[in-house]
Motif scaffolding. Structure first.
Motif, PDB file in Angstrom:
ATOM      1  N   ILE A  32      -7.212  -2.160  -5.182  1.00 27.73           N
ATOM      2  CA  ILE A  32      -5.425  -1.701  -5.270  1.00 27.73           C
ATOM      3  C   ILE A  32      -5.806  -0.584  -6.315  1.00 27.73           C
ATOM      4  O   ILE A  32      -4.953   0.319  -6.127  1.00 27.73           O
ATOM      5  N   PRO A  35      -5.190   1.712  -3.193  1.00 27.70           N
ATOM      6  CA  PRO A  35      -4.037   2.380  -3.077  1.00 27.70           C
ATOM      7  C   PRO A  35      -3.108   3.253  -3.624  1.00 27.70           C
ATOM      8  O   PRO A  35      -2.367   4.516  -3.459  1.00 27.70           O
ATOM      9  N   GLU A  38      -2.764   6.685  -3.519  1.00 28.42           N
ATOM     10  CA  GLU A  38      -1.987   7.501  -2.340  1.00 28.42           C
ATOM     11  C   GLU A  38      -0.509   7.984  -3.515  1.00 28.42           C
ATOM     12  O   GLU A  38       0.771   8.930  -2.935  1.00 28.42           O
ATOM     13  N   LEU A 113       7.634   4.386  -4.979  1.00 24.20           N
ATOM     14  CA  LEU A 113       7.082   2.947  -4.361  1.00 24.20           C
ATOM     15  C   LEU A 113       7.281   3.110  -2.293  1.00 24.20           C
ATOM     16  O   LEU A 113       6.190   3.030  -1.845  1.00 24.20           O
ATOM     17  N   LEU A 116       4.160   4.930  -0.287  1.00 26.81           N
ATOM     18  CA  LEU A 116       2.878   4.169  -0.278  1.00 26.81           C
ATOM     19  C   LEU A 116       3.890   4.044   1.161  1.00 26.81           C
ATOM     20  O   LEU A 116       4.465   4.051   1.607  1.00 26.81           O
ATOM     21  N   PRO A 117       2.031   4.620   1.973  1.00 23.24           N
ATOM     22  CA  PRO A 117       1.731   3.768   3.531  1.00 23.24           C
ATOM     23  C   PRO A 117       2.005   2.374   3.385  1.00 23.24           C
ATOM     24  O   PRO A 117       2.319   1.314   2.046  1.00 23.24           O
ATOM     25  N   SER A 118       3.171   1.948   4.585  1.00 19.07           N
ATOM     26  CA  SER A 118       2.882   0.671   4.793  1.00 19.07           C
ATOM     27  C   SER A 118       2.656   0.074   6.116  1.00 19.07           C
ATOM     28  O   SER A 118       2.221   0.609   7.305  1.00 19.07           O
ATOM     29  N   SER A 120       1.394  -1.818   2.045  1.00 19.73           N
ATOM     30  CA  SER A 120       0.609  -1.552   0.666  1.00 19.73           C
ATOM     31  C   SER A 120       0.739  -2.754   0.265  1.00 19.73           C
ATOM     32  O   SER A 120       1.137  -3.662   0.022  1.00 19.73           O
ATOM     33  N   ARG A 121      -1.269  -2.693  -1.007  1.00 14.20           N
ATOM     34  CA  ARG A 121      -1.059  -3.710  -1.464  1.00 14.20           C
ATOM     35  C   ARG A 121      -0.477  -3.336  -3.159  1.00 14.20           C
ATOM     36  O   ARG A 121      -1.043  -4.348  -3.610  1.00 14.20           O
ATOM     37  N   ILE A 122       0.353  -2.089  -2.935  1.00 15.15           N
ATOM     38  CA  ILE A 122       1.536  -2.155  -4.415  1.00 15.15           C
ATOM     39  C   ILE A 122       2.564  -2.190  -3.770  1.00 15.15           C
ATOM     40  O   ILE A 122       2.994  -1.822  -3.605  1.00 15.15           O
ATOM     41  N   GLN A 123       3.143  -3.278  -4.626  1.00 18.04           N
ATOM     42  CA  GLN A 123       4.047  -4.228  -4.048  1.00 18.04           C
ATOM     43  C   GLN A 123       5.549  -4.217  -5.987  1.00 18.04           C
ATOM     44  O   GLN A 123       5.102  -4.362  -6.609  1.00 18.04           O
TER      45      GLN A 123
END
Length: 263
Positions: A32, A35, A38, A113, A116-118, A120-123
């Motif tokens: 995490i 990611p 980004e 958020l 971030l590219p989709s 993503s492990r960040i939500q």
């Protein structure tokens, strides 16, 4: 959620992940942290690192990762990648936003958020101001490992620790306490000594094998403890570890409390 409380710092040089105690845990959660590169420099997020096992959030898997050496953590990440579920934003490239109302901070968090590219492990954590939706979540998500819901006052600023402006509504009413010691062998403690929110030290009833083994894993990497006694004269081994234990709220007025699980 049912994971590992983590603050994510996007610095000019990289990403740093910090546990509740302030300990750097970046090496444990590189899946995490990467990611997070980004994100714009200067962003600070508050959230929880979670691991999903068989479509259920697994507290045991998150704790195992948090307690692992970096090499083992990388192996676990390959087997079961983590997610970082974001609750709040503390800072943006423009500066500290902790004093802004929660509704404004959430809008800022979602904007960050969204960049971030989709996928993503960040939500972002789900949120609603509809009581019926919140009730439906509370009733239906327990089987997925979600322990309850959190109600936050929309006008509240960000504050460290407990705040009167938010409340956890769990399926079982508990309070968080800090683990300060144990009885029995470190590999399999028989009972725990915890510091309650009001500062009192209390010994728990005998804990089960599952909780004992979870704590034993954590104690194995914490180093040796020292002999200590409660005010009642009960002896125990005192330790300094970054562990929070849930105890049943209805037992905290007694000399012996009931521990339910690690946080």
């Amino acid at each position: 959620m049912d994971g590992h409380r983590t603050v994510m710092w996007r610095t000019a040089d990289g990403v740093r992940l910090q546990a509740r105690s302030g300990r750097d845990v970046t090496a444990n959660w590189m899946d995490i942290a990467l990611p997070g590169m980004e994100l714009p420099s200067g962003v600070v997020l508050d959230g929880e690192a979670v691991v999903v096992v068989d479509e259920r959030i697994s507290f045991e898997a998150a704790q195992s990762r948090a307690a692992s050496a970096p090499a083992r953590a990388r192996q676990l990440a390959e087997e079961r990648p983590a997610l970082y579920v974001v609750w709040d934003v503390l800072a943006l490239p423009s500066g500290d936003v902790r004093g802004r109302p929660y509704v404004e901070r959430r809008a800022m968090m979602l904007d960050v958020l969204a960049g971030l590219p989709s996928p993503s492990r960040i939500q972002a954590v789900s949120a609603t101001d509809d009581l019926s939706v919140a009730q439906a979540w509370y009733d239906s998500l327990q089987d997925t490992g979600v322990e309850g819901v959190v109600a936050k006052l929309g006008t509240s600023p960000y504050r460290r620790g407990r705040s009167s402006s938010w409340k956890k509504v769990r399926h079982a009413e508990t309070v968080d306490s800090v683990l300060v010691g144990y009885t029995g062998p470190a590999k399999r403690p028989r009972a725990l000594v915890v510091r309650l929110p009001d500062g009192r030290l209390r010994m728990t009833r005998a804990i089960g094998a599952r909780l004992g083994s979870q704590i034993g894993v954590q104690l194995a990497v914490s180093g040796p403890g020292r002999a200590a006694r409660l005010g009642t004269g009960q002896s125990y081994t005192a330790v300094a570890v970054d562990l929070v234990v849930e105890v049943l709220a209805g037992t905290t007025r007694h000399a012996v409390v009931v521990a339910t699980r690690l946080r």
